[in-house]
Design a protein around this motif. Structure first.
Motif, PDB file in Angstrom:
ATOM      1  N   ARG A  41      17.826 -21.974  53.670  1.00 26.69           N
ATOM      2  CA  ARG A  41      18.846 -22.863  53.125  1.00 26.69           C
ATOM      3  C   ARG A  41      19.152 -24.027  54.058  1.00 26.69           C
ATOM      4  NH1 ARG A  41      23.525 -19.324  51.197  1.00 26.69           N
ATOM      5  NH2 ARG A  41      22.162 -19.004  49.408  1.00 26.69           N
ATOM      6  N   THR A  42      18.734 -23.948  55.300  1.00 28.30           N
ATOM      7  CA  THR A  42      19.103 -24.944  56.294  1.00 28.30           C
ATOM      8  C   THR A  42      17.998 -25.088  57.335  1.00 28.30           C
ATOM      9  OG1 THR A  42      20.747 -25.437  58.036  1.00 28.30           O
ATOM     10  CG2 THR A  42      20.398 -23.127  57.494  1.00 28.30           C
ATOM     11  N   ILE A  43      17.810 -26.325  57.835  1.00 29.42           N
ATOM     12  CA  ILE A  43      16.767 -26.653  58.815  1.00 29.42           C
ATOM     13  C   ILE A  43      17.370 -27.560  59.878  1.00 29.42           C
ATOM     14  CG2 ILE A  43      14.597 -27.897  59.205  1.00 29.42           C
ATOM     15  CD1 ILE A  43      13.795 -27.251  56.364  1.00 29.42           C
ATOM     16  N   SER A  44      16.938 -27.383  61.130  1.00 26.24           N
ATOM     17  CA  SER A  44      17.353 -28.304  62.189  1.00 26.24           C
ATOM     18  C   SER A  44      16.248 -28.434  63.231  1.00 26.24           C
ATOM     19  CB  SER A  44      18.635 -27.800  62.865  1.00 26.24           C
ATOM     20  OG  SER A  44      19.050 -28.676  63.905  1.00 26.24           O
ATOM     21  N   TRP A  45      15.955 -29.689  63.633  1.00 25.86           N
ATOM     22  CA  TRP A  45      15.081 -29.959  64.777  1.00 25.86           C
ATOM     23  C   TRP A  45      15.936 -29.980  66.033  1.00 25.86           C
ATOM     24  CZ3 TRP A  45       9.781 -30.932  64.531  1.00 25.86           C
ATOM     25  CH2 TRP A  45       9.246 -31.228  63.280  1.00 25.86           C
ATOM     26  N   ASN A  46      15.356 -29.596  67.179  1.00 28.06           N
ATOM     27  CA  ASN A  46      16.097 -29.770  68.419  1.00 28.06           C
ATOM     28  C   ASN A  46      15.974 -31.216  68.897  1.00 28.06           C
ATOM     29  OD1 ASN A  46      13.491 -29.842  69.493  1.00 28.06           O
ATOM     30  ND2 ASN A  46      13.935 -28.413  71.168  1.00 28.06           N
ATOM     31  N   ALA A  47      16.670 -31.542  69.981  1.00 25.81           N
ATOM     32  CA  ALA A  47      16.801 -32.934  70.415  1.00 25.81           C
ATOM     33  C   ALA A  47      15.475 -33.590  70.749  1.00 25.81           C
ATOM     34  CB  ALA A  47      17.745 -33.006  71.623  1.00 25.81           C
ATOM     35  N   ILE A  52      11.935 -26.112  65.678  1.00 25.89           N
ATOM     36  CA  ILE A  52      12.614 -26.179  64.387  1.00 25.89           C
ATOM     37  C   ILE A  52      13.293 -24.838  64.148  1.00 25.89           C
ATOM     38  CG2 ILE A  52      12.412 -26.648  61.913  1.00 25.89           C
ATOM     39  CD1 ILE A  52       9.654 -27.803  62.441  1.00 25.89           C
ATOM     40  N   ALA A  53      14.558 -24.891  63.753  1.00 26.54           N
ATOM     41  CA  ALA A  53      15.276 -23.665  63.396  1.00 26.54           C
ATOM     42  C   ALA A  53      15.521 -23.637  61.900  1.00 26.54           C
ATOM     43  CB  ALA A  53      16.599 -23.586  64.142  1.00 26.54           C
ATOM     44  N   THR A  54      15.430 -22.453  61.314  1.00 30.38           N
ATOM     45  CA  THR A  54      15.779 -22.260  59.914  1.00 30.38           C
ATOM     46  C   THR A  54      16.759 -21.099  59.802  1.00 30.38           C
ATOM     47  OG1 THR A  54      13.924 -20.732  59.526  1.00 30.38           O
ATOM     48  CG2 THR A  54      13.534 -23.077  59.094  1.00 30.38           C
ATOM     49  N   GLY A  55      17.673 -21.213  58.859  1.00 26.78           N
ATOM     50  CA  GLY A  55      18.606 -20.137  58.578  1.00 26.78           C
ATOM     51  C   GLY A  55      18.373 -19.637  57.166  1.00 26.78           C
ATOM     52  N   SER A  56      18.408 -18.317  56.985  1.00 26.30           N
ATOM     53  CA  SER A  56      17.977 -17.729  55.724  1.00 26.30           C
ATOM     54  C   SER A  56      19.017 -16.812  55.112  1.00 26.30           C
ATOM     55  CB  SER A  56      16.681 -16.940  55.930  1.00 26.30           C
ATOM     56  OG  SER A  56      15.653 -17.758  56.444  1.00 26.30           O
ATOM     57  N   THR A  57      18.797 -16.546  53.829  1.00 23.32           N
ATOM     58  CA  THR A  57      19.674 -15.643  53.106  1.00 23.32           C
ATOM     59  C   THR A  57      19.477 -14.191  53.531  1.00 23.32           C
ATOM     60  OG1 THR A  57      18.042 -15.581  51.322  1.00 23.32           O
ATOM     61  CG2 THR A  57      19.870 -17.125  51.082  1.00 23.32           C
ATOM     62  N   ASP A  58      18.437 -13.913  54.319  1.00 26.14           N
ATOM     63  CA  ASP A  58      18.242 -12.541  54.818  1.00 26.14           C
ATOM     64  C   ASP A  58      19.013 -12.291  56.116  1.00 26.14           C
ATOM     65  OD1 ASP A  58      16.820 -13.825  56.789  1.00 26.14           O
ATOM     66  OD2 ASP A  58      14.888 -12.926  56.299  1.00 26.14           O
ATOM     67  N   TRP A  64      10.942 -22.043  65.315  1.00 23.87           N
ATOM     68  CA  TRP A  64       9.497 -22.254  65.212  1.00 23.87           C
ATOM     69  C   TRP A  64       9.027 -23.339  66.176  1.00 23.87           C
ATOM     70  CZ3 TRP A  64       7.358 -19.474  60.957  1.00 23.87           C
ATOM     71  CH2 TRP A  64       8.301 -18.976  60.038  1.00 23.87           C
ATOM     72  N   ASN A  65       7.812 -23.181  66.660  1.00 26.11           N
ATOM     73  CA  ASN A  65       7.096 -24.259  67.338  1.00 26.11           C
ATOM     74  C   ASN A  65       6.309 -24.999  66.263  1.00 26.11           C
ATOM     75  OD1 ASN A  65       5.178 -25.862  68.622  1.00 26.11           O
ATOM     76  ND2 ASN A  65       4.792 -24.390  70.251  1.00 26.11           N
ATOM     77  N   PRO A  66       6.626 -26.273  65.984  1.00 26.94           N
ATOM     78  CA  PRO A  66       5.983 -26.951  64.853  1.00 26.94           C
ATOM     79  C   PRO A  66       4.488 -27.163  65.013  1.00 26.94           C
ATOM     80  CG  PRO A  66       7.236 -28.508  66.178  1.00 26.94           C
ATOM     81  CD  PRO A  66       7.582 -27.142  66.686  1.00 26.94           C
ATOM     82  N   GLU A  67       3.989 -27.034  66.234  1.00 21.75           N
ATOM     83  CA  GLU A  67       2.559 -27.251  66.448  1.00 21.75           C
ATOM     84  C   GLU A  67       1.737 -25.973  66.304  1.00 21.75           C
ATOM     85  OE1 GLU A  67       1.403 -29.845  69.569  1.00 21.75           O
ATOM     86  OE2 GLU A  67       3.363 -30.786  69.717  1.00 21.75           O
ATOM     87  N   ILE A  68       2.416 -24.838  66.067  1.00 23.44           N
ATOM     88  CA  ILE A  68       1.713 -23.566  65.881  1.00 23.44           C
ATOM     89  C   ILE A  68       2.257 -22.925  64.615  1.00 23.44           C
ATOM     90  CG2 ILE A  68       1.135 -21.323  66.878  1.00 23.44           C
ATOM     91  CD1 ILE A  68       1.798 -22.484  69.619  1.00 23.44           C
ATOM     92  N   LYS A  72       3.422 -15.510  64.708  1.00 21.10           N
ATOM     93  CA  LYS A  72       3.592 -15.048  66.074  1.00 21.10           C
ATOM     94  C   LYS A  72       4.270 -16.097  66.958  1.00 21.10           C
ATOM     95  CE  LYS A  72      -0.362 -11.866  66.064  1.00 21.10           C
ATOM     96  NZ  LYS A  72      -1.659 -11.530  66.696  1.00 21.10           N
ATOM     97  N   SER A  73       4.267 -17.360  66.519  1.00 24.34           N
ATOM     98  CA  SER A  73       4.854 -18.419  67.335  1.00 24.34           C
ATOM     99  C   SER A  73       6.358 -18.528  67.143  1.00 24.34           C
ATOM    100  CB  SER A  73       4.206 -19.758  66.990  1.00 24.34           C
ATOM    101  OG  SER A  73       4.633 -20.201  65.696  1.00 24.34           O
ATOM    102  N   GLN A  74       6.917 -17.808  66.181  1.00 24.81           N
ATOM    103  CA  GLN A  74       8.340 -17.944  65.910  1.00 24.81           C
ATOM    104  C   GLN A  74       9.124 -16.778  66.488  1.00 24.81           C
ATOM    105  OE1 GLN A  74      10.336 -16.107  63.299  1.00 24.81           O
ATOM    106  NE2 GLN A  74       8.673 -14.626  63.338  1.00 24.81           N
ATOM    107  N   ILE A  75      10.404 -17.046  66.785  1.00 21.47           N
ATOM    108  CA  ILE A  75      11.296 -15.999  67.269  1.00 21.47           C
ATOM    109  C   ILE A  75      12.399 -15.787  66.248  1.00 21.47           C
ATOM    110  CG2 ILE A  75      10.806 -16.505  69.683  1.00 21.47           C
ATOM    111  CD1 ILE A  75      13.563 -17.883  69.817  1.00 21.47           C
ATOM    112  N   GLU A  76      12.974 -14.604  66.244  1.00 25.61           N
ATOM    113  CA  GLU A  76      14.062 -14.289  65.335  1.00 25.61           C
ATOM    114  C   GLU A  76      15.345 -14.078  66.123  1.00 25.61           C
ATOM    115  OE1 GLU A  76      13.132 -10.953  62.912  1.00 25.61           O
ATOM    116  OE2 GLU A  76      11.573 -11.993  61.766  1.00 25.61           O
TER     117      GLU A  76
END
Length: 346
Positions: A41-47, A52-58, A64-68, A72-76
């Motif tokens: 529902r929401t996205i934000s790039w860092n400075a 990139i961060a995303t927020g979800s209904t779950d 995320w690292n946008p280049e990968i 496996k490149s994302q953290i929760e």
């Protein structure tokens, strides 16, 4: 903070050709307890545009690292007990992320250590956040129409409680240093310009014929963009608060999000509405990018038959991140147009 990449503008006439050479990369969520991915529902790039961060209904935040593009490149980041409504990186600290949820909390995260550094319980269902451009103040809003300014100069702390007499949807600060004007959208189609920190009304814009649902101040300070449930985007000159033009498409749904390119020359809107169409507008197969000065569509990002709940430009390049709902399955995913290794690095 890592330095931003060198910025290079593209003219209106060449934008479609250059941006159209980009490819769109999908970022697939890992399965959550065996269930398909939920709605971003929401996205934000860092400075610096490196995360990139995303927020979800779950109830999960993913970074995320946008280049990968692999999972496996994302953290929760976990902790919220209800759907995440908004995530925002601090505009001056590249690893500080803030989130809010229907559980009544605002949480601050360090994306390096993957921990929640501060949890604030504001009460009510928190659904909107906005930073001042210097990163010293955050304003949170709840569905019972109360705004909470939060100081972020040291340990985050709530500064007060400001009930609103009219349903308040989204907020944003102007580009002033230190923070000066705070702008609020309302259900009656108006936008109120408030002095910060007093919250006293300076001016009111009658912006739309129905509820104002999105707002964004341009990086160059020239325009305020307001989106409404009437499927219009209005552009207001910030020197005299006159509406210079409106952007519309008959296939638009309610405008739920707005984002300016880093140079303030191009704007794009988001709509969750899922409908069939010819690829001409938000929620109908394409994501339209507008040139602010002329109102012309300079490019339509093909998305197929899908809704676009959130969209966000990179802070210093013509890269565009958006979430997408597939109409056939109802699944949601993150996509980035233009990331390095996928398209041109502009």
């Amino acid at each position: 903070m890592a330095p931003l990449v060198q910025r290079r503008q593209i003219s209106k006439d060449r934008f479609g050709i250059v941006f159209g050479s980009h490819k769109s990369q999908s970022y697939i969520d890992p399965l959550v307890r065996g269930a398909p991915s939920s709605l971003h529902r929401t996205i934000s790039w860092n400075a610096t545009g490196t995360l990139i961060a995303t927020g979800s209904t779950d109830r999960t935040i993913r970074v995320w690292n946008p280049e990968i593009a692999t999972s496996k490149s994302q953290i929760e980041l976990r902790g919220h007990t209800q759907a995440v409504e908004k995530v925002l990186f601090n505009p001056t600290r590249e690893f500080e992320l803030v989130s809010c949820a229907s559980d009544g909390t605002v949480r601050f995260w360090d994306t390096r250590s993957k921990v929640c550094t501060t949890k604030l319980d504001v009460g009510g269902e928190v659904f909107t956040l906005s930073w001042s451009v210097d990163g010293t103040v955050l304003v949170a809003g709840t569905k019972n129409d109360v705004l909470f300014p939060i100081s972020t100069t040291s340990t985050p702390a709530i500064l007060g409680r400001h009930p609103q007499t009219t349903q308040t949807n989204q907020t944003c600060f102007s580009n002033a240093y230190p923070p000066g004007d705070l702008l609020l959208t309302h259900s009656d189609g108006s936008v109120s310009i408030r002095s910060y920190p007093s919250f006293s009304t300076i001016h009111t814009l009658m912006a739309h014929t129905s509820s104002c649902t999105a707002i964004a101040y341009s990086p160059n300070g020239k325009y305020l963009a307001v989106g409404g449930s009437d499927a219009l985007i209005s552009l207001w000159d910030t020197t005299d608060w006159v509406c210079r033009r409106t952007l519309s498409n008959p296939t638009f749904g309610a405008v739920k999000g707005l984002s300016w390119s880093w140079d303030g020359r191009f704007i794009v809107g988001a709509s969750e509405d899922v409908s069939s169409g010819d690829g001409a507008g938000m929620g109908s197969g394409g994501l339209e990018i507008y040139h602010a000065e002329s109102g012309d569509v300079v490019y339509t990002v093909p998305t197929g038959t899908s809704g676009i709940p959130a969209v966000e430009w990179h802070p210093s390049r013509y890269w565009l991140a958006h979430s997408q709902i597939e109409a056939s399955t109802g699944k949601s995913m993150l996509k980035v147009v233009g990331a390095a290794g996928v398209g041109l690095s502009i």
